[in-house]
Enzyme design. Structure first.
Site, mmCIF file in Angstrom:
data_model
loop_
_atom_site.group_PDB
_atom_site.id
_atom_site.type_symbol
_atom_site.label_atom_id
_atom_site.label_comp_id
_atom_site.label_asym_id
_atom_site.label_seq_id
_atom_site.Cartn_x
_atom_site.Cartn_y
_atom_site.Cartn_z
ATOM 1 N N SER A 1 55.277 10.246 110.517
ATOM 2 C CA SER A 1 55.743 10.481 109.140
ATOM 3 C C SER A 1 54.650 10.682 108.108
ATOM 4 O O SER A 1 54.941 11.087 106.976
ATOM 5 C CB SER A 1 56.638 9.315 108.681
ATOM 6 N N LYS B 1 55.008 6.364 97.902
ATOM 7 C CA LYS B 1 56.226 6.620 98.677
ATOM 8 C C LYS B 1 57.259 5.567 98.315
ATOM 9 O O LYS B 1 56.935 4.382 98.214
ATOM 10 C CB LYS B 1 55.897 6.574 100.171
ATOM 11 N N SER C 1 58.593 11.733 107.433
ATOM 12 C CA SER C 1 59.437 11.306 106.330
ATOM 13 C C SER C 1 58.707 11.261 104.987
ATOM 14 O O SER C 1 59.355 11.252 103.944
ATOM 15 C CB SER C 1 60.004 9.910 106.605
#
Lengths: 483, 496
Positions: free
Chosen positions: B185, B78, B161
């Site tokens: 997330s 990420k 997210s």
């Protein structure tokens, strides 16, 4: 109580001080970067100090210990539970956009400082709190015509903010407070107290009121970096505020700056313009919990502090309040004195340290740490006086020579043949010569002009180049004149 | 399509060990998959050269017999994790071009154990979002589409997210991915894309080097296609870090060993308060199905109460913005990232931050600044902290009656890009089931458990006691087996 006389009557001055004292530590409060003063710009900056993405603060244990040590030295309450908060505001030299500080739950609570005033009296000033916080960096506005440069060497350095109660009433008391606080910090080794290097600076809160009346509105003059400037800033503010009030105006609550060139305070921002700092507990740091045993262990290592030392000097060495106060003003002087006084007449030792040594150091612009004459050597000089090897007057000359050469008193006395004459025959001979050379004076003396005794003494000492033992000269001359 | 990209992480590691294929081959297949999946926009930065170097080095280690537990496994990272020498953007324009000189603790641990990085996965800007729509680098498109012919052209969100991570793992671009979870997330995108997402206990993984959103909530975790894979990755990611004062010093167990399949006698808490109005009936049905599966496996469902649940979402949307408003102050154009000049310092700040932050980030900074302001602090932030304590206390009490809690992960299946955009609160409701565990700092695991009537994945969430990820993994394994979720998304990298 000392009041200030205004045009419309008396005014009482109320002063409180917030002192920022830089903690003595190898590393910063929340990072491993070094803290050496005067380094190349931006040479002592870690990624944490520069607030790079993803960086996290880690508490420096040494800084916590220094804060606790200081709290203990101020006879203050140590809070075993304290919290680090973020104080949010934007500025170019504040990399994270917040300063990590302590707001509602500081590490140290109520304490006190006893002021030693010039007239020998004392006065107790309350300490509201002591908390730890990060210093900001430095903005350099003079390096480029339109740009500001930023030096982050100071960013993140640990500061103790020590807040006093509004207990002071004169600029002199404020100065005495700062001197005493600085002495305590230096004794503790928690701050070097060098105001010119910025490692100790004061925010000065001043208001005036009618004696005994309600508190007036205060102004805060920020970042004053010498004791003299603090006194001047207070004096200026008092005069300014009284003038405003007596002219029918009101004092605005505001932050002011001390102009070191014009010697005036100037408005920086008003209460309305004040920042909303949006304090909240820093989620990157857990609350700080101290163990009472750890605090006790620090307490056990605390040095004897100025007040206790002063009391002991008066008691143990029978010194006057004044002499004891002068000697304990800093640890090095007190240690020096004790080394000199060990096994010697303490009052004679005090006299030599305070009058001769401090006088000389003052002339030379030197610190006691750099004294050309060690305590040991000064002690040696005093020993020569006490055992009558030299007179007190000769001793002063020897001391000057010691300052210059660094040699011991005994060596200098030997080298320069300054040994005191205690041979009664030699002295008698000198007396006879002087009396014979001054028959008229002798006649006058015998006719009752007794003050000529001193004249004869002077002549005899001159003849012996000051080496004759004064007491012996006195005794032998008396005997001869009475004969 | 390559067979190698279809493997689970565990199977790939076994294959490497047996010498069935090399790390270089495994990595090459995944590089091809990442390239083929570019229409999904799952990556902000591809790091193929680095991946190839890492794979070569990995093969050398395997020959020498010094291979680590993840050696040769291609992963997506990420883009919230700072990676040394590789651009790290947090999905924001303000960090465009920012190349850290340091490696986050979690990625450093993954690389220490031999992992290969394929690239930096797309995400909602600064991890603020539940859809991956707020990324400055464009939305991530889910590899899933509905089953109706009209659905095929409708682009769905992967959740957020960690949307890029989820899409990459679901589309078989990577064997696993790192995610971060502040209010859901990891778990919500895992549920939306039919994969496993594990948010560990707060303090289990170091936050050092992860770009902060809300410091008291942020936690890194694995996103994988199986529970076992999550267990394998977590073992590498977790552990005490002296550089993160909130990380916890306790041993890291062999999480995969918890997959015993035996949950007999385990008490599974079913919180009444999670039966909220407006929940999709399909979700409610799936939840009941999950309860039945666990009961059938010998566990004992227990009705529990978490009375402060309804306050969790408003509490979260005070605490998280408050922290973010402060955390994001450092993006000021002074030291790194984008700077837009101005005639004064204030103007430079305004220009830089106006240009650098997207609408959602600005909204949360404004909310956070507001709730911390003088006069509002007590009513909002302080009150929220008190409620947060109550929520944690709810869980503590509940865990006196049960060993693990089962809930749905999200109140609906994935929605289309463009939907739920008018009202931020509707978007925030996505986190309603995941936020309470975040506020309490508890571990949560989302396991894919079935498909909606529109053929979209749905997840079930397990919430555990602090640092009891092992129970989550054990129960998660049972749930996974019972659900038998083997459906693959319509978009598989290299198949279209």
């Amino acid at each position: 109580m000392s009041y200030v006389q205004g045009a419309t009557g008396e005014w009482e001055v109320v002063i409180g001080l917030e002192v920022h004292a830089q903690v003595v530590s190898q590393a910063k409060l929340f990072s491993g970067a070094a803290t050496v003063f005067g380094s190349e710009p931006n040479s002592q900056v870690s990624l944490v100090d520069a607030a790079f993405p993803g960086m996290l603060p880690v508490i420096n244990r040494v800084c916590i210990e220094q804060a606790v040590r200081t709290g203990l030295g101020l006879k203050a309450q140590i809070n075993l539970f304290s919290v680090f908060d973020r104080k949010n505001y934007f500025y170019a030299d504040l990399p994270a956009g917040y300063q990590i500080s302590q707001f509602t739950q500081p590490i140290v609570g109520h304490g006190e400082i006893i002021l030693d005033l010039p007239d020998g009296s004392t006065r107790t000033v309350g300490i509201t709190r002591l908390h730890l916080e990060q210093d900001a960096g430095k903005s350099l506005h003079d390096q480029h015509p339109s740009k500001t440069y930023v030096d982050l060497n100071r960013a993140g350095v640990a500061l103790m903010e020590i807040v006093s109660e509004p207990d002071m009433r004169t600029a002199e008391e404020a100065a005495a407070y700062l001197r005493k606080l600085r002495a305590i910090l230096r004794y503790l080794g928690s701050c070097d107290g060098n105001m010119e290097e910025g490692s100790m600076r004061a925010d000065v809160n001043v208001s005036v009121r009618r004696p005994g009346g309600p508190l007036g509105t205060r102004t805060e003059t920020k970042n004053v970096n010498s004791i003299r400037y603090v006194q001047q800033a207070i004096e200026f503010e008092v005069e300014r505020q009284i003038e405003v009030l007596e002219g029918g105006g009101t004092i605005k609550q505001e932050t002011r700056l001390w102009d070191t060139v014009k010697h005036v305070t100037r408005s920086m921002r008003s209460k309305e313009e004040a920042h909303d700092y949006r304090y909240f507990p820093d989620p990157d740091l857990l609350p700080l919990q101290l163990d009472q045993g750890w605090v006790d262990a620090i307490a056990a290592t605390l040095p004897e502090l100025p007040d206790d030392k002063k009391a002991r000097f008066q008691e143990q060495y029978k010194l006057s309040l004044y002499d004891a106060g002068v000697l304990v003003a800093d640890q090095a002087s007190a240690d020096y004195y004790e080394a000199v006084a060990r096994g010697r007449d303490p009052k004679l030792a005090a006299n030599w340290v305070i009058v001769e040594l401090f006088g000389a150091l003052n002339r030379l612009g030197k610190d006691i740490a750099d004294s050309p004459v060690s305590a040991d050597k000064l002690g040696g000089l005093i020993d020569l006086i006490v055992d009558n090897t030299i007179s007190g007057r000769i001793a002063k000359d020897v001391f000057l020579a010691m300052l210059e050469t660094g040699k011991s008193a005994a060596d200098l006395v030997e080298e320069r043949g300054l040994r005191q004459v205690t041979d009664t025959g030699a002295i008698d001979q000198a007396i006879d010569q002087v009396l014979a050379a001054n028959p008229d004076k002798l006649a006058e003396y015998k006719a009752g002009k007794e003050k000529l005794f001193g004249f004869f003494i002077g002549q005899i000492m001159k003849m012996t180049q000051g080496k004759a033992n004064p007491a012996l000269v006195n005794e032998l001359l008396t005997r001869k004149l009475q004969a | 399509m390559s067979e190698l990209t279809q493997l689970t992480l565990a199977a790939a590691l076994k294959g490497l060990d047996r010498g069935d294929f090399t790390a270089a081959e495994l990595t090459e297949s995944h590089i091809a998959a990442v390239a083929a999946a570019r229409p999904l926009n799952a990556f902000i930065t591809e790091t193929f050269d680095r991946a190839r170097q890492q794979a070569t080095a990995s093969d050398a280690r395997r020959v020498q017999g010094t291979a680590g537990p993840l050696d040769g496994a291609p992963l997506a990272i990420k883009d919230l994790f700072c990676t040394e020498g590789v651009q790290t953007t947090a999905g924001s324009a303000i960090l465009k071009g920012f190349v850290p000189t340091y490696e986050s603790t979690v990625t450093a641990r993954l690389f220490r154990d031999g992992a290969v990085m394929l690239g930096k996965a797309n995400l909602d800007e600064f991890a603020m979002g539940s859809s991956n729509i707020t990324s400055h680098y464009g939305p991530v498109i889910s590899p899933w589409t509905g089953k109706a012919p009209a659905d095929a052209v409708r682009k769905l969100v992967p959740g957020g997210s960690s949307g890029g991570s989820a899409a990459a793992v679901a589309a078989r671009c990577a064997l696993g991915a790192t995610g971060t979870d502040t209010g859901g997330s990891i778990r919500q995108p895992a549920a939306f894309t039919g994969i496993v997402g594990l948010k560990p206990t707060y303090g289990r993984c170091s936050r050092w080097g992860i770009i902060a959103f809300a410091s008291s909530l942020d936690q890194a975790g694995p996103m994988t296609r199986t529970v076992e894979d999550a267990a394998i990755m977590l073992r590498s990611m977790a552990g005490y870090d002296p550089k993160d004062s909130t990380s916890v010093d306790r041993p890291v167990p062999d999480y995969a060993a918890a997959l015993t399949g035996d949950i007999r006698g385990l008490r599974v808490g079913i919180p009444a308060e999670y039966r909220v109005d407006g929940t999709d009936p399909e979700i409610a049905a799936l939840w009941q199905q999950g309860i039945d599966w666990l009961r059938a496996a010998g566990a004992e469902p227990v009705d529990i109460h978490l009375p402060h649940t309804k306050y969790a979402l408003p509490t979260y949307y005070i605490v998280a913005p408050a922290e973010c408003s402060s955390n994001l102050s450092r993006y000021d154009g002074v030291r790194f990232g984008v700077r837009v000049p101005g005639d004064s310092l204030a103007e430079m700040y305004e220009n830089t931050r106006a240009a650098g932050f997207g609408a959602e980030v600005r909204r949360r900074i404004l909310i956070g600044t507001y709730v911390l302001s003088a006069g509002y602090y007590d009513a909002y932030y302080l009150k929220a902290q008190k409620v947060r304590t109550r929520i944690a206390e709810d869980f503590r009490r509940a865990f006196e009656q049960c060993d693990v809690i089962l809930t749905p992960t999200a109140p609906s299946a994935a929605f289309a890009i463009g939907e739920r955009m008018d009202d931020p609160v509707t978007m925030y409701l996505n986190d309603v089931f995941t936020v309470p565990a975040s506020l309490a700092g508890l571990p949560g695991l989302s396991v894919p458990a079935g498909l909606s009537s529109k053929a979209l994945p749905l997840g079930l969430q397990l919430i555990g006691r602090p640092f009891d990820e092992e129970t989550l993994i054990r129960v998660g394994g049972v749930l996974e087996t019972a659900a038998g979720f083997h459906t693959r998304p319509p978009f598989i990298a290299g198949e279209v």
